[in-house]
Design a protein around this motif. Structure first.
Motif, PDB file in Angstrom:
ATOM      1  N   GLY A  75      11.382   3.920   3.227  1.00  0.00           N
ATOM      2  CA  GLY A  75      12.743   3.391   3.212  1.00  0.00           C
ATOM      3  C   GLY A  75      13.753   4.246   3.946  1.00  0.00           C
ATOM      4  O   GLY A  75      14.845   3.787   4.271  1.00  0.00           O
ATOM      5  N   ARG A  76      13.394   5.485   4.248  1.00  0.00           N
ATOM      6  CA  ARG A  76      14.314   6.382   4.947  1.00  0.00           C
ATOM      7  C   ARG A  76      14.181   6.227   6.468  1.00  0.00           C
ATOM      8  O   ARG A  76      13.156   5.770   6.978  1.00  0.00           O
ATOM      9  N   VAL A  77      15.217   6.609   7.197  1.00  0.00           N
ATOM     10  CA  VAL A  77      15.210   6.541   8.657  1.00  0.00           C
ATOM     11  C   VAL A  77      14.189   7.538   9.202  1.00  0.00           C
ATOM     12  O   VAL A  77      14.232   8.729   8.877  1.00  0.00           O
ATOM     13  N   LYS A  78      13.290   7.064  10.054  1.00  0.00           N
ATOM     14  CA  LYS A  78      12.190   7.902  10.539  1.00  0.00           C
ATOM     15  C   LYS A  78      12.663   9.169  11.240  1.00  0.00           C
ATOM     16  O   LYS A  78      12.163  10.263  10.964  1.00  0.00           O
ATOM     17  N   VAL A  79      13.607   9.015  12.163  1.00  0.00           N
ATOM     18  CA  VAL A  79      14.023  10.198  12.933  1.00  0.00           C
ATOM     19  C   VAL A  79      14.699  11.237  12.044  1.00  0.00           C
ATOM     20  O   VAL A  79      14.591  12.441  12.287  1.00  0.00           O
ATOM     21  N   ASP A  80      15.371  10.788  11.000  1.00  0.00           N
ATOM     22  CA  ASP A  80      16.030  11.734  10.095  1.00  0.00           C
ATOM     23  C   ASP A  80      15.003  12.525   9.285  1.00  0.00           C
ATOM     24  O   ASP A  80      15.123  13.745   9.126  1.00  0.00           O
ATOM     25  N   VAL A  81      14.003  11.817   8.764  1.00  0.00           N
ATOM     26  CA  VAL A  81      12.958  12.483   7.970  1.00  0.00           C
ATOM     27  C   VAL A  81      12.181  13.460   8.846  1.00  0.00           C
ATOM     28  O   VAL A  81      11.898  14.601   8.433  1.00  0.00           O
ATOM     29  N   LEU A  82      11.843  13.035  10.045  1.00  0.00           N
ATOM     30  CA  LEU A  82      11.068  13.886  10.935  1.00  0.00           C
ATOM     31  C   LEU A  82      11.880  15.105  11.355  1.00  0.00           C
ATOM     32  O   LEU A  82      11.343  16.220  11.454  1.00  0.00           O
ATOM     33  N   ARG A  83      13.158  14.931  11.614  1.00  0.00           N
ATOM     34  CA  ARG A  83      14.011  16.063  11.976  1.00  0.00           C
ATOM     35  C   ARG A  83      14.019  17.115  10.865  1.00  0.00           C
ATOM     36  O   ARG A  83      13.934  18.323  11.128  1.00  0.00           O
ATOM     37  N   GLU A  84      14.122  16.666   9.628  1.00  0.00           N
ATOM     38  CA  GLU A  84      14.106  17.596   8.503  1.00  0.00           C
ATOM     39  C   GLU A  84      12.822  18.417   8.490  1.00  0.00           C
ATOM     40  O   GLU A  84      12.844  19.636   8.289  1.00  0.00           O
ATOM     41  N   ARG A  85      11.709  17.749   8.712  1.00  0.00           N
ATOM     42  CA  ARG A  85      10.423  18.449   8.707  1.00  0.00           C
ATOM     43  C   ARG A  85      10.334  19.458   9.855  1.00  0.00           C
ATOM     44  O   ARG A  85       9.899  20.599   9.663  1.00  0.00           O
ATOM     45  N   LEU A  86      10.752  19.036  11.036  1.00  0.00           N
ATOM     46  CA  LEU A  86      10.635  19.902  12.205  1.00  0.00           C
ATOM     47  C   LEU A  86      11.540  21.129  12.089  1.00  0.00           C
ATOM     48  O   LEU A  86      11.186  22.220  12.555  1.00  0.00           O
ATOM     49  N   LEU A  87      12.697  20.970  11.471  1.00  0.00           N
ATOM     50  CA  LEU A  87      13.589  22.114  11.272  1.00  0.00           C
ATOM     51  C   LEU A  87      13.032  23.087  10.233  1.00  0.00           C
ATOM     52  O   LEU A  87      13.385  24.268  10.234  1.00  0.00           O
ATOM     53  N   GLU A  88      12.173  22.610   9.366  1.00  0.00           N
ATOM     54  CA  GLU A  88      11.490  23.512   8.429  1.00  0.00           C
ATOM     55  C   GLU A  88      10.465  24.364   9.169  1.00  0.00           C
ATOM     56  O   GLU A  88      10.133  25.471   8.749  1.00  0.00           O
ATOM     57  N   ILE A  89       9.952  23.838  10.282  1.00  0.00           N
ATOM     58  CA  ILE A  89       9.005  24.581  11.111  1.00  0.00           C
ATOM     59  C   ILE A  89       9.750  25.619  11.942  1.00  0.00           C
ATOM     60  O   ILE A  89       9.385  26.793  11.980  1.00  0.00           O
ATOM     61  N   ASN A  90      10.795  25.181  12.640  1.00  0.00           N
ATOM     62  CA  ASN A  90      11.610  26.101  13.446  1.00  0.00           C
ATOM     63  C   ASN A  90      13.089  25.791  13.223  1.00  0.00           C
ATOM     64  O   ASN A  90      13.657  24.916  13.887  1.00  0.00           O
ATOM     65  N   PRO A  91      13.728  26.502  12.307  1.00  0.00           N
ATOM     66  CA  PRO A  91      15.140  26.253  11.992  1.00  0.00           C
ATOM     67  C   PRO A  91      16.077  26.498  13.174  1.00  0.00           C
ATOM     68  O   PRO A  91      17.211  26.016  13.177  1.00  0.00           O
ATOM     69  N   GLU A  92      15.608  27.221  14.182  1.00  0.00           N
ATOM     70  CA  GLU A  92      16.455  27.542  15.329  1.00  0.00           C
ATOM     71  C   GLU A  92      16.372  26.491  16.435  1.00  0.00           C
ATOM     72  O   GLU A  92      17.115  26.558  17.418  1.00  0.00           O
ATOM     73  N   ALA A  93      15.489  25.514  16.288  1.00  0.00           N
ATOM     74  CA  ALA A  93      15.345  24.476  17.311  1.00  0.00           C
ATOM     75  C   ALA A  93      16.547  23.538  17.300  1.00  0.00           C
ATOM     76  O   ALA A  93      17.149  23.274  16.257  1.00  0.00           O
ATOM     77  N   ASP A  94      16.887  23.047  18.475  1.00  0.00           N
ATOM     78  CA  ASP A  94      17.946  22.054  18.629  1.00  0.00           C
ATOM     79  C   ASP A  94      17.279  20.682  18.617  1.00  0.00           C
ATOM     80  O   ASP A  94      16.677  20.270  19.615  1.00  0.00           O
ATOM     81  N   ILE A  95      17.376  19.981  17.491  1.00  0.00           N
ATOM     82  CA  ILE A  95      16.681  18.709  17.328  1.00  0.00           C
ATOM     83  C   ILE A  95      17.693  17.608  17.027  1.00  0.00           C
ATOM     84  O   ILE A  95      18.410  17.668  16.031  1.00  0.00           O
ATOM     85  N   GLU A  96      17.732  16.611  17.891  1.00  0.00           N
ATOM     86  CA  GLU A  96      18.673  15.499  17.732  1.00  0.00           C
ATOM     87  C   GLU A  96      17.912  14.241  17.309  1.00  0.00           C
ATOM     88  O   GLU A  96      16.936  13.853  17.944  1.00  0.00           O
ATOM     89  N   ALA A  97      18.371  13.616  16.245  1.00  0.00           N
ATOM     90  CA  ALA A  97      17.770  12.383  15.753  1.00  0.00           C
ATOM     91  C   ALA A  97      18.676  11.212  16.123  1.00  0.00           C
ATOM     92  O   ALA A  97      19.827  11.149  15.676  1.00  0.00           O
ATOM     93  N   VAL A  98      18.177  10.314  16.953  1.00  0.00           N
ATOM     94  CA  VAL A  98      18.971   9.161  17.410  1.00  0.00           C
ATOM     95  C   VAL A  98      18.383   7.887  16.803  1.00  0.00           C
ATOM     96  O   VAL A  98      17.295   7.447  17.190  1.00  0.00           O
TER      97      VAL A  98
END
Length: 242
Positions: A75-98
């Motif tokens: 039920g959650r927006v895919k790009v938002d959920v994935l961004r959260e996970r990826l930032l847990e891997i590298n918090p310093e990455a610049d990740i934009e969810a569109v």
């Protein structure tokens, strides 16, 4: 922390190349079965700037193969959920969810020239063909995923230039579409594909999808290999260019 996260990669590639990876800009269109694994492969490799474009929310039928899909994220927006996970891997990455779909009508929202790499993991034939044309007109390097459904044999997955893809119904449909329109991608580009096409045995359960005429069966290992292969092609291209 970043130095520790990428210690094993730096041992292989060197400090200078890690700095290069951190500066590279990648945009992925579609973060489903293929795109989600590609995104993770890129971030775990040290890519510093990633934009993810997808209009969908997590469906329970995504759980069998999409990285961010779990029973808790339905039920959650895919790009938002994935961004959260990826930032847990590298918090310093610049990740934009569109949270957007790529079409001929929305393509003006994306400045492809501002990216080093464009990843096509779109399902829609029409939108996929349009992205291929626009990406090949840009300064970015394009990598594309062909169809990953109806397959189970991982040894059949391979990489080829788009016009040399054989045995893939999606590849054939795209080539036919370009030839019929008399419009072709401006240059060659690599695709991940698989010529295995198995029949669906589960029957029609009444599920519908706005951009798919038929919903085919898929497996996690095939979509995962497709996605990780594309992330590997990006990494290899960066390393080869020095």
């Amino acid at each position: 922390m970043a130095a520790e996260i990428f210690d094993r990669t730096e041992r292989l590639l060197g400090e200078e190349m890690m700095a290069k990876l951190a500066s590279v800009r990648v945009i992925i269109f579609g973060v489903g079965g293929v795109g989600s694994w590609c995104a993770e492969g890129l971030i775990r490799s040290g890519i510093g700037h990633l934009t993810m474009v997808d209009m969908d929310t997590v469906n329970v039928t995504n759980v069998n193969r999409q990285l961010m899909a779990t029973t808790k994220t339905v039920g959650r927006v895919k790009v938002d959920v994935l961004r959260e996970r990826l930032l847990e891997i590298n918090p310093e990455a610049d990740i934009e969810a569109v949270h957007q779909i790529y079409t001929a009508e929305t393509e003006g929202q994306f400045d492809l020239d501002s990216y080093d790499y464009v990843i096509d993991a779109i399902d829609s034939l029409k939108d996929k063909a349009h992205l291929m044309l626009k990406a090949c007109e840009s300064k970015a390097v394009l990598f594309s995923s062909m169809g990953a459904a109806c397959k189970i044999d991982p040894t059949k997955i391979r990489v080829a230039e788009f016009w040399n893809v054989r045995g893939c119904p999606l590849g054939a449909a795209l080539r036919k579409k370009f030839k019929k329109a008399g419009t072709y991608p401006a240059h060659k580009f690599l695709c991940v594909y698989d010529d295995e096409v198995l029949p669906n045995k589960g029957g029609d359960k009444g599920e519908t999808c706005d951009y798919k005429a038929v919903i085919n069966g898929t497996t996690a290992h095939i979509t995962g290999i497709f996605g990780l292969t594309i992330s590997g092609l990006v990494l290899q291209d960066i390393v080869n260019k020095g």
